[in-house]
Design a protein around this motif. Structure first.
Motif, PDB file in Angstrom:
ATOM      1  N   MET A   1     -12.967  30.323   1.571  1.00  0.00           N
ATOM      2  CA  MET A   1     -11.960  30.916   2.426  1.00  0.00           C
ATOM      3  C   MET A   1     -10.769  31.292   1.547  1.00  0.00           C
ATOM      4  N   SER A   2     -10.399  32.544   1.612  1.00  0.00           N
ATOM      5  CA  SER A   2      -9.305  33.009   0.766  1.00  0.00           C
ATOM      6  C   SER A   2      -7.967  32.859   1.472  1.00  0.00           C
ATOM      7  N   LEU A   3      -6.928  32.990   0.703  1.00  0.00           N
ATOM      8  CA  LEU A   3      -5.572  32.860   1.236  1.00  0.00           C
ATOM      9  C   LEU A   3      -5.271  33.956   2.252  1.00  0.00           C
ATOM     10  N   THR A   4      -5.776  35.150   2.004  1.00  0.00           N
ATOM     11  CA  THR A   4      -5.528  36.269   2.911  1.00  0.00           C
ATOM     12  C   THR A   4      -6.184  36.047   4.268  1.00  0.00           C
ATOM     13  N   SER A   5      -7.436  35.592   4.267  1.00  0.00           N
ATOM     14  CA  SER A   5      -8.112  35.380   5.549  1.00  0.00           C
ATOM     15  C   SER A   5      -7.503  34.204   6.296  1.00  0.00           C
ATOM     16  N   THR A   6      -7.058  33.172   5.574  1.00  0.00           N
ATOM     17  CA  THR A   6      -6.406  32.039   6.224  1.00  0.00           C
ATOM     18  C   THR A   6      -5.094  32.474   6.869  1.00  0.00           C
ATOM     19  N   ALA A   7      -4.304  33.266   6.169  1.00  0.00           N
ATOM     20  CA  ALA A   7      -3.042  33.759   6.714  1.00  0.00           C
ATOM     21  C   ALA A   7      -3.294  34.637   7.939  1.00  0.00           C
TER      22      ALA A   7
END
Length: 54
Positions: A1-7
């Motif tokens: 899970m990347s930072l962009t998808s988490t945000a």
């Protein structure tokens, strides 16, 4: 899970939860603020009673 998808998921979750305004029907702002004020004044009074040497 990347930072962009988490945000993106957090923004989506916050947008969905914002429909109700965050206020609960049983909470009165006046009662909550008054209760907090009374507790803080009580703590101030207790503190000054224990600190009589000054």
């Amino acid at each position: 899970m990347s930072l962009t998808s988490t945000a993106n998921q957090l923004v989506t979750l916050a947008a969905e939860g914002g429909e109700h305004g965050g206020n609960h029907e049983s909470l009165s702002p006046l009662l909550t603020g008054g209760g907090a004020f009374v507790v803080l004044v009580l703590l101030l009074w207790i503190t000054t009673r224990f600190n009589r040497d000054r």
